[in-house]
Scaffold this motif. Structure first.
Motif, mmCIF file in Angstrom:
data_model
loop_
_atom_site.group_PDB
_atom_site.id
_atom_site.type_symbol
_atom_site.label_atom_id
_atom_site.label_comp_id
_atom_site.label_asym_id
_atom_site.label_seq_id
_atom_site.Cartn_x
_atom_site.Cartn_y
_atom_site.Cartn_z
ATOM 1 N N ASP A 29 0.821 -1.211 0.000
ATOM 2 C CA ASP A 29 0.000 0.000 0.000
ATOM 3 C C ASP A 29 0.855 1.260 0.000
ATOM 4 O O ASP A 29 0.411 2.318 -0.447
ATOM 5 N N VAL A 30 2.072 1.160 0.519
ATOM 6 C CA VAL A 30 2.937 2.346 0.674
ATOM 7 C C VAL A 30 3.979 2.426 -0.431
ATOM 8 O O VAL A 30 4.172 3.477 -1.045
ATOM 9 N N VAL A 31 4.661 1.325 -0.708
ATOM 10 C CA VAL A 31 5.796 1.372 -1.646
ATOM 11 C C VAL A 31 5.476 0.725 -2.979
ATOM 12 O O VAL A 31 6.289 0.799 -3.919
ATOM 13 N N GLY A 32 4.319 0.065 -3.099
ATOM 14 C CA GLY A 32 3.986 -0.599 -4.342
ATOM 15 C C GLY A 32 4.730 -1.919 -4.490
ATOM 16 O O GLY A 32 5.414 -2.385 -3.584
ATOM 17 N N VAL A 33 4.592 -2.509 -5.655
ATOM 18 C CA VAL A 33 5.242 -3.791 -5.945
ATOM 19 C C VAL A 33 6.450 -3.548 -6.822
ATOM 20 O O VAL A 33 6.347 -2.920 -7.884
ATOM 21 N N ARG A 34 7.578 -4.026 -6.382
ATOM 22 C CA ARG A 34 8.794 -3.897 -7.190
ATOM 23 C C ARG A 34 8.873 -5.094 -8.139
ATOM 24 O O ARG A 34 9.075 -6.222 -7.709
ATOM 25 N N GLN A 35 8.688 -4.849 -9.409
ATOM 26 C CA GLN A 35 8.726 -5.930 -10.391
ATOM 27 C C GLN A 35 9.677 -5.567 -11.526
ATOM 28 O O GLN A 35 9.663 -4.440 -12.019
ATOM 29 N N GLY A 36 10.475 -6.538 -11.911
ATOM 30 C CA GLY A 36 11.335 -6.383 -13.080
ATOM 31 C C GLY A 36 12.445 -5.375 -12.917
ATOM 32 O O GLY A 36 13.044 -4.948 -13.906
ATOM 33 N N ALA A 37 12.742 -4.954 -11.686
ATOM 34 C CA ALA A 37 13.834 -4.005 -11.489
ATOM 35 C C ALA A 37 15.147 -4.757 -11.507
ATOM 36 O O ALA A 37 15.399 -5.599 -10.649
ATOM 37 N N PRO A 38 16.001 -4.514 -12.502
ATOM 38 C CA PRO A 38 17.256 -5.270 -12.589
ATOM 39 C C PRO A 38 18.174 -4.935 -11.432
ATOM 40 O O PRO A 38 18.322 -3.789 -11.043
ATOM 41 N N GLU A 39 18.771 -5.973 -10.847
ATOM 42 C CA GLU A 39 19.722 -5.771 -9.772
ATOM 43 C C GLU A 39 21.093 -5.513 -10.348
ATOM 44 O O GLU A 39 21.557 -6.238 -11.226
ATOM 45 N N ARG A 40 21.734 -4.457 -9.886
ATOM 46 C CA ARG A 40 23.106 -4.211 -10.324
ATOM 47 C C ARG A 40 24.024 -5.217 -9.651
ATOM 48 O O ARG A 40 23.859 -5.540 -8.476
ATOM 49 N N THR A 41 24.985 -5.698 -10.395
ATOM 50 C CA THR A 41 25.843 -6.746 -9.846
ATOM 51 C C THR A 41 26.869 -6.209 -8.872
ATOM 52 O O THR A 41 27.337 -6.921 -8.008
#
Length: 382
Positions: free
Chosen positions: A163-175
């Protein structure tokens, strides 16, 4: 469900266009007793209908009564009953509240709402809130020494982190992210660390939003102490970001979902009890000091006159004491009379309600903690 705490002074004690309908009923939490609750409710609504026909003949009562009959047919409402309900209607207004303590069945049609049964429930000094929280969700409970129930959260309350931050989807992680040059002894941050930083920031945002909502919607309107129920890895961060002055220093070291409701209530009351006794002790001491300066009284007639004059800052009422009689709200005059006589009510509740209307505080105190044997004690403003 409407918030009784917020509505009591601003809505229920306010002036409304008559007729004003008030209905109280004890309810049941479990089968088979709860199956009869809707039937008893309809009987009380019929009492309201008959009273309307007598006192307001010729008036179309259907708009006032329709919300009551709709509620009688609301199966979900009755399946989640607590120990009592209170329902109120006036032209353009309908309010219903679940109660944590039983009330006497009553149906009243008058020029104002009948709120006295709520006085002792709302002003009891043993009430508290619990906030349960982890990184994903939050819940709020309201309780006293005898009962604890989860609160039906208002729309807009941040129930979950999504409800506050939303859903994090498909955000590429930096290595890898480096802070300073690479090499022996230098600091290097890897993708998992960066992702953890994001999760920690999200949790902090969620905790801040919950803290603000609890303060605005529950703690500030009620003044009730707030207990935190959380695991250590969550409670430390929540306390670091919280700005809630009602948050107690004690903590229940578990998320509420890990405990039964009785276990949660027992653990909460052990922590709240010392604060409860401290508060009552402070009020008793304050009354003693005020009385010594002629700014306090345990005389009901004197207190009634002072209430009408707006002089009562704090009123203590014995929890189970009833003093039957008539109270004149214009002058403060009282007359003792048998409770079964017409127009006779409890003088302690009458005076307490008047003090609340005038902006004073009322506290319901158990008999063993009362500083006077009259059932009432007042601290005056002047």
């Amino acid at each position: 469900m409407d918030a009784l705490e917020r509505d009591y002074r601003t809505v229920l004690l306010a002036t409304h266009q008559p007729p004003c309908l008030s209905l109280y009923q004890p309810t049941h939490r479990a089968h088979p007793d709860k199956q009869q609750d809707p039937i008893r409710f309809r009987n009380l609504v019929r009492d309201l209908e008959l009273s309307l026909a007598q006192k307001h003949a010729g008036r179309d009562s259907a708009p006032l009564l329709r919300p009551f009959y709709d509620l009688a047919d609301d199966g979900d409402f009755w399946n989640h009953a607590l120990d009592g309900i209170a329902a109120f209607a006036a032209p353009g207004l309908f309010k219903v509240y679940r109660l944590q303590r039983p009330v006497r069945a009553l149906a009243v049609v008058a020029d104002s709402f009948h709120t006295k049964p709520l006085l002792r429930l709302l002003q009891s000094a043993d009430r508290y809130h619990i906030l349960g929280i982890d990184r994903q969700q939050a819940s709020v409970y309201e309780g006293n020494r005898y009962a604890l129930d989860e609160v039906e959260l208002a729309p807009g309350f941040p129930r979950t982190a999504v409800d506050v931050v939303g859903v994090r989807q498909g955000a590429p992680e930096r290595t890898k992210r480096a802070y300073g040059p690479e090499g022996p002894g230098q600091t290097t941050r890897h993708g998992t660390d960066v992702r953890q930083d994001e999760l920690d920031r999200d949790m902090e945002r969620f905790f801040r939003a919950v803290d603000e909502a609890v303060l605005d919607q529950y703690s500030r309107p009620t003044g009730m102490p707030l207990l935190l129920a959380a695991l250590p890895e969550h409670r430390h961060l929540f306390r670091a970001v919280s700005r809630n002055p009602f948050l107690m220093s004690e903590t229940i070291d578990a998320y509420p979902g890990a405990l039964s409701i009785d276990e949660l209530r027992e653990r909460a009351w052990r922590l709240v009890l010392p604060l409860y006794l401290e508060r009552l002790g402070g009020l008793v001491d304050e009354f003693g000091a005020a009385r010594a300066k002629h700014l306090g009284s345990a005389d009901l007639a004197d207190i009634a006159r002072a209430a009408v004059a707006g002089r009562v800052a704090t009123l203590l009422i014995e929890a189970d004491r009833v003093v039957p009689g008539r109270f004149e709200p214009e002058t403060g005059a009282i007359a003792f009379a048998p409770l079964h006589d017409p127009g006779v009510d409890d003088l302690l509740d009458d005076v307490g309600e008047h003090v609340l209307r005038a902006g004073g505080d009322v506290v319901i105190v158990p008999a063993e903690r009362m500083p006077a044997d009259t059932g009432i004690a007042a601290i005056y403003r002047f």
